[in-house]
Design a protein around this motif. Sequence first.
Motif, PDB file in Angstrom:
ATOM      1  N   ALA A 127       0.825  -1.213   0.000  1.00 21.94           N
ATOM      2  CA  ALA A 127       0.000   0.000   0.000  1.00 21.94           C
ATOM      3  C   ALA A 127       0.857   1.259   0.000  1.00 21.94           C
ATOM      4  CB  ALA A 127      -0.929   0.004   1.203  1.00 21.94           C
ATOM      5  N   GLY A 128       2.184   1.096   0.012  1.00 21.13           N
ATOM      6  CA  GLY A 128       3.085   2.251   0.046  1.00 21.13           C
ATOM      7  C   GLY A 128       3.653   2.445   1.435  1.00 21.13           C
ATOM      8  N   ILE A 129       3.907   3.695   1.771  1.00 22.63           N
ATOM      9  CA  ILE A 129       4.449   4.042   3.090  1.00 22.63           C
ATOM     10  C   ILE A 129       3.314   4.583   3.952  1.00 22.63           C
ATOM     11  CG2 ILE A 129       6.089   5.486   4.344  1.00 22.63           C
ATOM     12  CD1 ILE A 129       7.747   5.647   1.784  1.00 22.63           C
ATOM     13  N   VAL A 130       3.201   4.047   5.153  1.00 23.72           N
ATOM     14  CA  VAL A 130       2.186   4.520   6.101  1.00 23.72           C
ATOM     15  C   VAL A 130       2.901   5.041   7.331  1.00 23.72           C
ATOM     16  CG1 VAL A 130       0.161   3.932   7.455  1.00 23.72           C
ATOM     17  CG2 VAL A 130       0.540   2.813   5.254  1.00 23.72           C
ATOM     18  N   LEU A 131       2.662   6.300   7.661  1.00 23.35           N
ATOM     19  CA  LEU A 131       3.212   6.904   8.864  1.00 23.35           C
ATOM     20  C   LEU A 131       2.112   6.962   9.918  1.00 23.35           C
ATOM     21  CD1 LEU A 131       5.261   9.887   7.343  1.00 23.35           C
ATOM     22  CD2 LEU A 131       6.104   7.642   8.062  1.00 23.35           C
TER      23      LEU A 131
END
Length: 227
Positions: A127-131
């Motif tokens: 899903a990409g990068i999650v912060l």
Amino acid sequence: MARESSESSTPGRLKQIVQTYKMTRRVDSKVGLVLAAVGIVTFGVVLAIGFLIGHPIYAGILGFLLAFLAMAVVFGRRAERAAFGQLEGQPGAAAAVLENVGRGWSVTPAVAMNKSQDLVHRAVGKAGIVLVAEGNPNRVKSLLAAEKRKMARVVLDVPVTDIIVGTGEGEVPLKKVRTTLLKLPRVLPGPKVTEVNDRLRALGDLMKNMPVPKGPMPKGMRMPKGR
């Protein structure tokens, strides 16, 4: 050997169940009564149906199995609720949840923090990068912005999602963090995920190994204010 391994793991599982029950009971004192009620009602209903159709023995066996299954489902939900209740409000609680998201996610706890113990954790997956930020909503926004600027040095073509843990408007409750991550659309192939992880690890090493000026501080120079 497989049989011996299975037998040796059984006591461990039973011990884990007992420990989970004790932990749940400390938070949820009625869990024992609730489980007993669920089991008795389920067994009683199925057995009554068995008498009505003329097969009480078969219904009794089925009722016992269904009662055990119902108790297991209810216990799992109440144990999960109790666990989140104990984690709620503690620094690093979101990191503990992220570590149990499941396969396909690479989690780096506390990639950013401040003196007030506001934290930002990073998860990388398809899903990409999650912060994921936890702490004061106003303060963590600056932490998130700073972390995005830092990541922009090495990753530009990867979607970044922000999650602020909390119960306010636009925030995600701790117990829903895992579900929120799993619902995000998958946009990156496996090799790209590996590449992004390698770039971010290299960025961490670069920041860690940056040379620090030595010697006395020049006159008139001010120390940067903490966030």
